[in-house]
Design an enzyme around this catalytic site. Structure first.
Site, mmCIF file in Angstrom:
data_model
loop_
_atom_site.group_PDB
_atom_site.id
_atom_site.type_symbol
_atom_site.label_atom_id
_atom_site.label_comp_id
_atom_site.label_asym_id
_atom_site.label_seq_id
_atom_site.Cartn_x
_atom_site.Cartn_y
_atom_site.Cartn_z
ATOM 1 N N HIS A 261 0.959 -1.231 -0.063
ATOM 2 C CA HIS A 261 -0.023 -0.012 0.014
ATOM 3 C C HIS A 261 1.017 1.322 -0.128
ATOM 4 O O HIS A 261 1.896 1.314 0.758
ATOM 5 C CB HIS A 261 -0.991 0.008 1.111
ATOM 6 C CG HIS A 261 -1.979 1.031 0.999
ATOM 7 N ND1 HIS A 261 -2.005 2.436 1.170
ATOM 8 C CD2 HIS A 261 -3.339 0.719 0.585
ATOM 9 C CE1 HIS A 261 -3.303 2.911 0.985
ATOM 10 N NE2 HIS A 261 -3.946 1.736 0.545
ATOM 11 N N ASP A 315 -7.839 -5.619 0.104
ATOM 12 C CA ASP A 315 -8.382 -6.368 -0.901
ATOM 13 C C ASP A 315 -8.093 -7.901 -0.840
ATOM 14 O O ASP A 315 -8.605 -8.782 -1.491
ATOM 15 C CB ASP A 315 -7.751 -5.939 -2.238
ATOM 16 C CG ASP A 315 -8.584 -4.796 -2.574
ATOM 17 O OD1 ASP A 315 -9.709 -4.449 -2.344
ATOM 18 O OD2 ASP A 315 -7.930 -3.683 -3.078
#
Ligand code: CMC
Length: 378
Positions: A261, A315
Site C-alpha cells: 500500500h 483487498d
C-alpha cells in the site's frame, strides 16, 4: 511561479484539504470523521457511516431514519436504464456496466443545481440507493433473467443480497456484508477519490463524478485487486504451492495481489477486521482451503517483504469474504463501488464547498522547434 519536484504517482503531494478521513500508515490507524473504523465496524451500519462521512456528524435517530427511508424508496431504477443494460454484452465486465449506467443516470437528472442543498441531498440519496440495484440488475440480466425488484422491508445490505439471487440472506451474512461496506466506504486521497475530486472541480454533475471514479476504481492496482486475489488463490491451488509462487513473483518482479500500500507500512487495519469476519463466516459455513492458502501467503510474504513494509491490504481478505458468501468474483469490485460511492460523494460535497479547478502542471521532456517532414519523406 514556484517549481516543485516531480513525484511519480504524486507520492506525498497533498491534493486537497479534507476532514473526511485520516490514515496513519505507520500505526495502522484509519478514522472516519475522527472515529476509528474498528468502532464503526462494531457499532454502526453502512448507511449511518455514509451519513457521517457526507454530512460530517453522526445522525440523530430521526435523521438516520429519515435518510434510511429516503434511500429505501429510491432503490428502483428506471425501466429505460434497465432496457439500456439489457443491451450490454453479457461477457462485459460488471464494472463497465456500472460505469455506463451511473453516467446514464445523469441523462435523467440533467438540471444541475450545485448550490442547492436539496439537489445535493437528492443526488446523494439517488446514487447510494440505485447503484446496488444496477449491480444486481446487470448480474441477473447477463444470466438471461429479469431483474428482481428491491424489497422495501429489507435493510440496505439484506436487500442487495436478496436482489442478487432472490433469496433472503442469512442475518449473519447480511451483517458481515454491511460491515464490509463500512470498511470499503472511504480512504482519503486514493486514486478513485482523486479522480472524483478532479471531475467535481469542473462543476460537472455528480453522475459524471461517480462514473469517472468507478472507471478508476476498476483497475487491478486499485479496487480491481480483490478480484485478482481470488484468481491468484485459485491458481496457487494448495498451501504447498504458496512459497514457489511467491518466489516466482519476486524473481520476475511481478506484484503479489492484495499486498502493499502507498500509505500503510503495516498490516492494513481493514484487512485485520476483514480477516476476523472471514473467520466468522468460515466457522458458520465451513472452512475451505483458500483460507489456509491465504494465511500461508501472509506468512511467506511477511517473511520475504515485511522489512519493506509490504503486508496484506483491504483487498486480500475482502475477496475471501465475498467468495464465501457465494458472490461471483467479478462482482467484488462493483461491491467496492457500492460502498465507495458514499466516500466519493462526501468528497464531491467537500470539493464544491471550496472549489478551485484542478489544473496541475507537468515537466515537459519532449522536443522543441521540430520541422514538419512531408509524408513522402518519412
Ligand atoms: N508485491 C510485490 N512487491 C511489491 C508489492 C506487491 N504487492 N507492492 C509493492 N511492492 C514493492 C515494489 O516492487 C517496490 O519494490 P522496489 O522498491 O524494490 O522496486 C516497492 O514495493 C514499492 O512499490 P510501488 O509499486 O512503487 O508502491 P506504490 O505505492 O506505487 O504502489 C500498490 C502501491 C498498492 C499499487 C502496490 O503495492 C501494488 O501494486 N500492490 C498490488 C495490487 C493491490 O493489492 N492493490 C490494492 C491496493 S489497496 C486498495 C485500493 O487501493 O484499492
Amino acid at each position: 511561479m514556484m517549481v516543485c519536484e516531480y513525484k511519480p504517482g504524486l507520492e506525498g503531494i497533498p491534493a486537497a484539504q479534507s476532514s473526511i478521513s485520516y490514515v496513519d500508515g505507520q500505526k495502522g490507524i484509519l478514522e472516519y470523521r475522527g472515529i476509528r473504523i474498528e468502532e464503526l465496524a462494531e457499532k454502526s451500519t453502512f448507511l449511518e457511516t455514509a451519513y457521517l462521512l457526507i454530512w460530517g456528524e453522526l445522525p440523530s435517530k430521526e435523521e438516520l431514519e429519515g435518510f434510511e427511508h429516503e434511500v429505501r424508496y429510491h432503490r428502483r431504477i428506471k425501466y429505460r436504464i434497465r432496457d439500456m443494460m439489457k443491451c450490454f454484452p453479457e461477457s462485459g465486465h460488471p464494472m463497465d456496466a456500472l460505469q455506463a449506467s451511473a453516467a446514464a443516470l445523469g441523462l435523467f437528472y440533467s438540471l444541475r443545481d450545485l448550490h442547492n442543498p436539496a439537489y445535493i441531498r437528492d443526488s446523494v440519496v439517488r446514487l447510494i440507493a440505485t447503484i446496488p440495484t444496477m449491480v444486481a440488475a446487470f448480474q441477473l440480466m447477463r444470466k438471461g433473467n429479469d431483474p428482481v425488484r428491491p424489497r422495501d422491508d429489507l435493510d440496505y445490505s439484506s436487500n442487495f443480497l436478496y436482489m442478487l439471487d432472490e433469496k433472503e440472506p442469512d442475518p449473519l451474512m447480511a451483517r458481515i456484508f454491511d460491515i464490509c461496506l463500512i470498511l470499503q466506504v472511504e480512504h482519503t486521497m486514493n486514486a478513485s477519490t482523486f479522480s472524483a475530486r478532479v471531475t467535481a472541480s469542473t462543476l460537472t454533475d455528480p453522475y459524471a463524478v461517480v462514473a469517472s471514479a468507478v472507471g478508476t476504481l476498476g483497475g487491478p492496482l486499485h479496487g480491481g485487486a480483490n478480484e485478482e486475489v481470488i484468481q491468484m488463490l485459485e491458481k496457487i491451488g494448495s498451501v504447498e504451492n504458496v512459497r514457489p509462487y511467491i518466489e516466482h513473483c519476486l524473481e520476475t518482479k511481478s506484484k503479489i495481489m492484495g499486498f502493499g500500500h502507498r500509505v500503510y507500512k503495516v498490516k492494513d487495519p481493514r484487512a485485520i477486521i476483514l480477516q476476523g469476519l472471514a473467520e466468522k463466516l468460515f466457522e458458520k459455513f465451513g472452512y475451505d482451503k483458500f483460507y489456509d492458502i491465504a494465511q500461508e501467503m501472509e506468512r511467506v510474504v511477511g517473511e520475504k517483504l515485511g522489512s519493506k513494509g509490504i503486508y496484506p491490504n483491504i483487498d486480500f481478505y475482502s475477496g475471501l469474504v465475498y467468495r464465501k458468501m457465494g458472490i461471483p468474483t467479478d462482482l467484488f469490485t462493483p461491491i467496492f463501488a457500492i460502498a465507495r460511492v458514499a466516500g466519493w460523494l462526501a468528497h464531491w460535497k467537500e470539493q464544491l464547498a471550496e472549489n478551485r479547478i484542478f489544473r496541475p502542471t507537468q515537466v515537459y521532456n519532449g522536443l522543441h522547434e521540430v520541422t514538419y517532414t512531408p509524408i513522402d519523406q518519412r
